[in-house]
Design an enzyme around this catalytic site. Sequence first.
Site, short mmCIF file in Angstrom:
data_model
loop_
_atom_site.label_atom_id
_atom_site.label_comp_id
_atom_site.label_asym_id
_atom_site.label_seq_id
_atom_site.Cartn_x
_atom_site.Cartn_y
_atom_site.Cartn_z
N PHE A 1 1.01 -1.36 0.03
CA PHE A 1 0.13 0.03 0.12
C PHE A 1 0.84 1.01 0.09
O PHE A 1 0.27 2.43 -0.30
CB PHE A 1 -1.03 0.10 1.12
CG PHE A 1 -0.16 0.50 2.39
CD1 PHE A 1 0.28 -0.31 3.39
CD2 PHE A 1 -0.41 1.84 2.76
CE1 PHE A 1 0.72 0.07 4.48
CE2 PHE A 1 0.01 2.23 4.00
CZ PHE A 1 0.72 1.49 4.80
N LYS A 2 1.98 1.12 0.28
CA LYS A 2 2.86 2.34 0.40
C LYS A 2 3.24 2.95 -0.92
O LYS A 2 3.54 4.28 -0.92
CB LYS A 2 4.23 2.05 1.19
CG LYS A 2 4.05 1.78 2.56
CD LYS A 2 5.14 1.36 3.30
CE LYS A 2 4.97 1.18 4.76
NZ LYS A 2 4.60 -0.23 4.97
#
Length: 454
Positions: free
Chosen positions: A108-109
């Site tokens: 998700f980063k």
Amino acid sequence: MKYCSTRGGVQGLSFVDSLLTGLAPDGGLLVPETLPDVSGRLQAWRGLGFVELAQEVIALFVDDIERETLDALIADAYSTFSHEDVVGIETLGDVTLVELFHGPTLAFKDVALQLLGRLFKHVLAERGERLNILGATSGDTGSAAIAGVRGQDNIDIFVLYPEGKVSDLQELQMTTVPDDNVHCVAVKGSFDDCQTLMKSVFGDLAFKAQHQLGAVNSVNWARVMAQIVYYGYASLRAESAPAFCVPTGNFGNVFAAYLARRMGFPIGRLLIATNANDILARFFATGEYSRGEVHFTLSPAMDIQIASNFERFLFYHFDKDADRLAAFMQEFAETGRASIGAPPGDDEFLATSVDTDETLAAIRAVHERFGYVLDPHTAVGYAAAQKLASEVSGPLVCIATAHPAKFPDAVRQALPDVDVRHPTLDALAGQAVRKQLIEADIDAVKSLISGTLS
Ligand SMILES: *Cc1c(COP(=O)(O)O)cnc(C)c1O
């Protein structure tokens, strides 16, 4: 929009300045001086795709980059995602899963760091400046930050990570990047050591200024800002205000959910899922924030005892009382513990920790029932959501933070007969690796940076 420090020493900073500053010079974290209220716009925003919503939400926080330019940077950042609407939404029985792992490094980063890289590039070019990024990673931030800035000629990036404590694939995702501006630094210590080293280097203001150092860790406000978008997006797609369950270590992701709710997106309770590193779960149960030993688990990106974004939450919890916050953080820094006296006492959060057996059981159960493979971080969240479901009303949304192929050992432990793969990761095998190994020592970090840049 102007930005101030949680510790009261900085006010009136523009967005672009806060982007380049990272950690505030007084040791605090930057936050917007006021939070925009979106409640009047929700109706109009309901039909927007992810990119369009991102353009609306981010513009509320950024008034010093022209709107047209900002929109183009946002569209370009999310064009690197393989999912047609950037994030995927899957239904697993009563639970909705928001898949945030369709970016270049499969965690998700990327949602924040693809944008951050482009914001940096644009702003530095405008100013004719350069920037040297120093980051610490427990695994996924490093590769995502590198993917966001690789090959840019006005940026060098140094990434500290704990030697032997990130997965082989995570390490390869960093160390196989061939661009000259990328410097991977394996530190003989834990992730907390890496984070402490990074903070100490930033704390040396002369060194920071001399080497034009900036941060991409979740201390950088722009990362939180980008993460607010997907909570808004998922909340507008639910039938009624959903509860979000977020697997967390640094409190970054769940803090973005907290802000999305304070801004007026229709969001119910926030469920905090931790692994055996349960400092946050203990805080929400007792009001005491106390550091323990770091445990190494199946979900290494959450093997964290000091949650850097927690300071931002406390700032709001203390009604923006910077003095009270500074005293709390000082007590914690000196003694490893600090207390707000009692559990936070509101019903905004629920928290629980999930052990290895529960994580593996969740991966197995979801595969058996739905034919879907969870990564171990997402599985911690899913297991926590099952534990807390009876205390939640409204739809339950779990955040899927990584593609399972990033963590093949954990998946194999749960599902020996299932082989999860991803072409991006398969392509890493056999590529040349570049890294430097150092002691967990601030002078070692500083001389590596000065030596590389000179
Ligand atoms: C970083 C990360 C987390 C933890 O997120 P925080 O913002 O640090 O709470 C969870 N899962 C994965 C896969 C991650 O990379």
